[in-house]
Design a protein around this motif. Structure first.
Motif, PDB file in Angstrom:
ATOM      1  N   UNK A   5       0.699  -1.074  -0.106  1.00  0.00           N
ATOM      2  CA  UNK A   5       0.189  -0.121   0.017  1.00  0.00           C
ATOM      3  C   UNK A   5       0.800   1.243   0.074  1.00  0.00           C
ATOM      4  N   UNK A   6       2.187   1.225  -0.019  1.00  0.00           N
ATOM      5  CA  UNK A   6       3.041   2.353   0.283  1.00  0.00           C
ATOM      6  C   UNK A   6       3.760   2.575  -1.037  1.00  0.00           C
ATOM      7  N   UNK A  21       4.606   6.152  11.471  1.00  0.00           N
ATOM      8  CA  UNK A  21       4.658   7.652  10.365  1.00  0.00           C
ATOM      9  C   UNK A  21       3.480   7.752   9.783  1.00  0.00           C
ATOM     10  N   UNK A  22       2.329   6.785   9.777  1.00  0.00           N
ATOM     11  CA  UNK A  22       1.076   7.067   9.149  1.00  0.00           C
ATOM     12  C   UNK A  22       0.034   6.153   9.564  1.00  0.00           C
ATOM     13  N   UNK A  23      -1.143   6.455   9.288  1.00  0.00           N
ATOM     14  CA  UNK A  23      -2.148   5.553   9.694  1.00  0.00           C
ATOM     15  C   UNK A  23      -3.040   5.449   8.446  1.00  0.00           C
ATOM     16  N   UNK A  24      -3.886   4.523   8.640  1.00  0.00           N
ATOM     17  CA  UNK A  24      -4.780   4.114   7.180  1.00  0.00           C
ATOM     18  C   UNK A  24      -6.021   3.384   7.677  1.00  0.00           C
ATOM     19  N   UNK A  52      -0.790  13.777   0.792  1.00  0.00           N
ATOM     20  CA  UNK A  52      -1.294  14.084  -0.614  1.00  0.00           C
ATOM     21  C   UNK A  52      -1.983  12.628  -0.995  1.00  0.00           C
ATOM     22  N   UNK A  53      -1.579  11.410  -0.668  1.00  0.00           N
ATOM     23  CA  UNK A  53      -1.946   9.941  -1.150  1.00  0.00           C
ATOM     24  C   UNK A  53      -3.179   9.610  -0.237  1.00  0.00           C
ATOM     25  N   UNK A  54      -3.466  10.388   1.091  1.00  0.00           N
ATOM     26  CA  UNK A  54      -4.715  10.096   1.505  1.00  0.00           C
ATOM     27  C   UNK A  54      -4.176   9.338   3.153  1.00  0.00           C
ATOM     28  N   UNK A  55      -3.065   9.194   3.322  1.00  0.00           N
ATOM     29  CA  UNK A  55      -2.721   8.669   4.525  1.00  0.00           C
ATOM     30  C   UNK A  55      -2.819   9.770   5.635  1.00  0.00           C
TER      31      UNK A  55
END
Length: 258
Positions: free
Chosen positions: A46-47, A111-114, A250-253
């Motif tokens: 997904x990255x 560093x990010x969530x989804x 920008x990618x939605x994360x």
């Protein structure tokens, strides 16, 4: 199970012994023929888009480094490293999968969530309204296998809602689930918000309040046995920093949560 640090040391020792016997460099030193340092970055499927962009940023700032990216389901990446793969950095789609590497990684940081979303064919021709709608046997739904972070998230939503999905397939990565939907092999697929956004008009999306309760936290870490520790740590710092936050956003994360 033998720790990945032990396996990697064993592979390195075997390579060194072979080099002495043969009188040649039997194994890659991590540098290519152009003399650049090769930094091997393993990242969850997904990255793909964001890490491809971040790798380009890193190479522009470090012209002596060639970032080699390996994308797959998080569990597959961990298995590769356990078997001795030459990774310098790893980023997984959840903390539980990263934890399987134990002391082979140094200080993983989120560093990010989804979160999940339902992806359907454009226009949502099956008129899927919510997560419960996927229990309809007339809806061909594909999901990630439970061993993969997106599959574990799907299972958590099922448990929380009491909805039992009977998928037509269980895939090894979220990108494979999305491919089943965009190719018409499935009516719906449970994917991350970011994957659906990246697919653009190839899919329609359906949300459900239950998805907000299951948040995947993405950690990143350098490998302890990395031969390029400084570059590995700088790459991690870039992902955790402003450049990383902008590309991921920008990618939605979503940003890390406490």
């Amino acid at each position: 199970m033998i720790g990945s640090s032990t396996v990697r040391r064993g592979v390195a020792a075997a390579c060194a012994a072979l080099a002495v016997t043969a009188g040649v460099a039997a194994c890659s030193s991590g540098d290519d023929s152009g003399g650049k340092t090769v930094l091997n970055v393993y990242a969850a499927a997904s990255l793909n888009k964001v890490f491809t962009q971040l790798a380009e940023y890193y190479e522009k700032a470090h012209d002596d480094v060639d970032v080699k990216l390996n994308f797959a389901g998080s569990s597959a990446l961990v298995n590769q490293i356990d078997q001795g793969a030459d990774a310098d950095v790893i980023a997984t789609a959840d903390e539980a999968t990263m934890a399987k590497l134990g002391d082979a990684v140094e200080n993983p940081k989120v560093f990010a969530t989804n979160t999940l979303v339902i992806a359907t064919a454009p226009g949502n021709p099956k008129r899927i309204a919510n997560f419960a709608g996927l229990a309809d046997p007339a809806i061909k739904t594909t999901v990630c296998a439970v061993e993969v972070p997106c599959g574990a998230a799907t299972a958590a939503v099922e448990k929380n809602t009491g909805v039992d999905i009977k998928p037509v397939s269980e895939e090894t990565s979220v990108s494979a689930v999305l491919a089943k939907v965009t190719s018409g092999q499935a009516d719906a697929g449970l994917v991350y918000v970011t994957d659906a956004k990246g697919a653009g008009d190839k899919v329609a999306t359906v949300t459900d309040p239950a998805f907000a309760a299951v948040v995947n936290k993405y950690p990143i870490a350098p490998l302890k046995d990395s031969e390029h520790k400084e570059d590995a740590e700088m790459f991690v710092s870039m992902v955790l920093g402003q450049n990383g936050a902008e590309v991921l956003g920008d990618a939605g994360f979503a940003p890390p949560t406490s």
